[in-house]
Motif scaffolding. Structure first.
Motif, mmCIF file in Angstrom:
data_model
loop_
_atom_site.group_PDB
_atom_site.id
_atom_site.type_symbol
_atom_site.label_atom_id
_atom_site.label_comp_id
_atom_site.label_asym_id
_atom_site.label_seq_id
_atom_site.Cartn_x
_atom_site.Cartn_y
_atom_site.Cartn_z
ATOM 1 N N UNK A 226 0.992 -0.976 -0.026
ATOM 2 C CA UNK A 226 -0.057 -0.227 0.040
ATOM 3 C C UNK A 226 0.935 1.250 0.153
ATOM 4 N N UNK A 227 2.006 1.158 0.747
ATOM 5 C CA UNK A 227 2.947 2.436 0.771
ATOM 6 C C UNK A 227 3.544 2.566 -0.295
ATOM 7 N N UNK A 228 3.929 1.859 -1.197
ATOM 8 C CA UNK A 228 4.670 2.052 -2.579
ATOM 9 C C UNK A 228 3.692 2.180 -3.693
ATOM 10 N N UNK A 229 2.476 1.828 -3.337
ATOM 11 C CA UNK A 229 1.484 2.076 -4.574
ATOM 12 C C UNK A 229 0.911 3.387 -4.549
ATOM 13 N N UNK A 230 0.749 4.093 -5.900
ATOM 14 C CA UNK A 230 0.143 5.240 -5.677
ATOM 15 C C UNK A 230 -1.292 5.384 -5.382
ATOM 16 N N UNK A 231 -1.831 6.458 -5.011
ATOM 17 C CA UNK A 231 -3.451 6.548 -4.938
ATOM 18 C C UNK A 231 -4.179 5.898 -6.080
ATOM 19 N N UNK A 232 -5.060 5.090 -5.864
ATOM 20 C CA UNK A 232 -5.547 4.499 -7.318
ATOM 21 C C UNK A 232 -4.960 3.562 -8.078
ATOM 22 N N UNK A 233 -3.667 3.100 -7.348
ATOM 23 C CA UNK A 233 -2.790 2.021 -8.002
ATOM 24 C C UNK A 233 -3.214 0.759 -7.694
ATOM 25 N N UNK A 234 -3.121 -0.333 -8.733
ATOM 26 C CA UNK A 234 -3.204 -1.545 -8.690
ATOM 27 C C UNK A 234 -2.423 -2.574 -8.023
ATOM 28 N N UNK A 235 -2.850 -3.480 -7.357
ATOM 29 C CA UNK A 235 -2.007 -4.641 -7.087
ATOM 30 C C UNK A 235 -2.815 -6.026 -7.511
ATOM 31 N N UNK A 236 -2.007 -6.737 -8.166
ATOM 32 C CA UNK A 236 -2.589 -7.995 -8.866
ATOM 33 C C UNK A 236 -1.710 -9.214 -8.321
ATOM 34 N N UNK A 237 -2.296 -10.074 -7.541
ATOM 35 C CA UNK A 237 -1.428 -11.020 -7.327
ATOM 36 C C UNK A 237 -2.292 -12.453 -7.499
ATOM 37 N N UNK A 238 -1.376 -13.433 -7.958
ATOM 38 C CA UNK A 238 -1.879 -14.858 -7.767
ATOM 39 C C UNK A 238 -0.903 -15.584 -7.012
ATOM 40 N N UNK B 105 -0.124 -42.223 -13.288
ATOM 41 C CA UNK B 105 0.348 -40.886 -12.638
ATOM 42 C C UNK B 105 -0.070 -41.045 -11.170
ATOM 43 N N UNK B 106 0.573 -39.877 -10.691
ATOM 44 C CA UNK B 106 0.237 -39.654 -9.224
ATOM 45 C C UNK B 106 -0.454 -38.134 -9.045
ATOM 46 N N UNK B 107 -1.317 -37.996 -8.499
ATOM 47 C CA UNK B 107 -2.242 -36.930 -8.658
ATOM 48 C C UNK B 107 -2.241 -36.049 -7.394
ATOM 49 N N UNK B 108 -1.899 -34.859 -7.434
ATOM 50 C CA UNK B 108 -1.877 -33.899 -6.144
ATOM 51 C C UNK B 108 -2.724 -32.931 -6.614
ATOM 52 N N UNK B 109 -3.197 -32.143 -5.386
ATOM 53 C CA UNK B 109 -4.150 -31.017 -5.708
ATOM 54 C C UNK B 109 -3.438 -29.556 -5.225
ATOM 55 N N UNK B 110 -3.348 -28.739 -6.245
ATOM 56 C CA UNK B 110 -2.621 -27.504 -5.922
ATOM 57 C C UNK B 110 -3.686 -26.418 -5.301
ATOM 58 N N UNK B 111 -3.094 -25.302 -4.776
ATOM 59 C CA UNK B 111 -4.265 -24.236 -4.193
ATOM 60 C C UNK B 111 -3.658 -22.854 -4.732
ATOM 61 N N UNK B 112 -4.610 -22.272 -5.504
ATOM 62 C CA UNK B 112 -4.398 -20.955 -6.038
ATOM 63 C C UNK B 112 -5.444 -19.898 -5.679
ATOM 64 N N UNK B 113 -5.137 -18.631 -5.500
ATOM 65 C CA UNK B 113 -5.983 -17.697 -5.388
ATOM 66 C C UNK B 113 -5.499 -16.289 -5.935
ATOM 67 N N UNK B 114 -6.377 -15.621 -6.511
ATOM 68 C CA UNK B 114 -6.417 -14.431 -7.261
ATOM 69 C C UNK B 114 -6.987 -13.041 -6.511
ATOM 70 N N UNK B 115 -6.232 -12.121 -6.238
ATOM 71 C CA UNK B 115 -6.489 -10.815 -5.722
ATOM 72 C C UNK B 115 -6.155 -9.787 -6.836
ATOM 73 N N UNK B 116 -6.997 -8.890 -7.072
ATOM 74 C CA UNK B 116 -7.053 -7.960 -7.774
ATOM 75 C C UNK B 116 -7.561 -6.531 -6.849
ATOM 76 N N UNK B 117 -6.612 -5.776 -6.341
ATOM 77 C CA UNK B 117 -7.118 -4.875 -5.287
ATOM 78 C C UNK B 117 -6.634 -3.212 -5.760
ATOM 79 N N UNK B 118 -7.495 -2.417 -5.299
ATOM 80 C CA UNK B 118 -7.069 -1.013 -5.641
ATOM 81 C C UNK B 118 -6.657 -0.314 -4.580
ATOM 82 N N UNK B 119 -5.805 0.561 -4.653
ATOM 83 C CA UNK B 119 -5.203 1.288 -3.282
ATOM 84 C C UNK B 119 -6.124 2.568 -3.325
ATOM 85 N N UNK B 120 -6.981 2.638 -2.186
ATOM 86 C CA UNK B 120 -7.933 3.890 -2.090
ATOM 87 C C UNK B 120 -7.352 5.050 -1.410
#
Length: 249
Positions: A128-140, A234-249
């Motif tokens: 949040x500190x290094x983002x401009x106001x209105x800047x976006x953070x996109x993380x997977x 094959x051997x099957x495993x389960x991954x865990x992923x999540x996505x967040x797109x957040x705007x710095x207000x």
């Protein structure tokens, strides 16, 4: 079995640099997740933006974006990758910074219009500190339940250090920090391994999910997995992923 064990020992010692899993091509299969991280980034990115790629690895993904180098910065923590970035990215004019503490990033307040982060740790308040106001953070992110079964099968008494790390808890933290949540998704896709050597190579790289792993110590379990491959393919495993797109207000 002797030949298989020799192959597994070779996989255990195989080198790894950047974030390049090409050694596993054709030996694993990942189920597609229901979003396209690159498409989301590209749709948000404009040529005049100041861009930061957190945990860039060797810059492999970043360079596919074609963003102006003089408006691009990267962070990386792992020493071999830092050296790779200095060799590959700095000559292009991309700013490379080694990070030792997620809560102390070497950038001024409000530096970036867009911060992207795929599978890298972050501190919400520092983002949040290094983002401009209105800047976006996109993380997977890789969630705390990633490879839960496979880790437990191979590593006796395994307990994830990041058990509560998932979309619900993180989204709540972003809201508390004053971000506007623009998009949030979570998925548990499968990851299939078609030979046990691929599991060995993977386990040595993703060491935080397989702490203390070695062929010698986990040999009995590896042989059981080999039996599964012979029976099912094959051997099957389960991954865990999540996505967040957040705007710095």
């Amino acid at each position: 079995m002797k030949t298989y064990i020799e192959d597994w020992l070779k996989e255990e010692k195989a080198g790894f640099s950047g974030w390049d899993f090409s050694r596993l091509e054709g030996r694993t299969k990942e189920q597609a997740i229901p979003w396209d991280y690159k498409k989301i980034v590209v749709n948000a990115l404009q040529k005049d933006m100041q861009l930061l790629d957190m945990g860039t690895g060797g810059g492999e993904f970043l360079l596919t974006l074609g963003h102006p180098y003089e408006k691009t910065a990267v962070t990386e923590a792992w020493e071999p990758n830092v050296a790779l970035c200095r060799e590959k990215l700095e000559p292009l004019g991309i700013q490379v910074e080694q990070v030792f503490d997620d809560a102390v990033l070497p950038f001024e307040d409000g530096t970036f219009d867009l911060i992207i982060n795929r599978h890298e740790a972050y501190d919400i308040l520092e983002v949040k500190r290094i983002l401009k106001p209105g800047g976006l953070f996109i993380t997977q992110q890789v969630g705390g339940r990633n490879n839960e079964w496979l880790s437990s099968f191979l590593m006796s008494g395994y307990q994830s250090e990041y058990d509560g790390f998932g979309l619900v808890n993180e989204a709540e933290k972003f809201c508390e920090a004053g971000f506007n949540m623009l998009e949030q998704q979570e998925a548990f896709p499968y990851l299939r391994f078609y030979d046990v050597g691929a599991i060995v190579y993977y386990a040595k790289i993703i060491e935080w999910e397989f702490p203390g792993f070695s062929v010698e110590k986990q040999l009995e379990r590896l042989m059981e997995l080999h039996g599964m491959v012979k029976k099912k393919g094959y051997v099957e495993s389960k991954e865990h992923r999540f996505l967040i797109v957040a705007e710095n207000s």
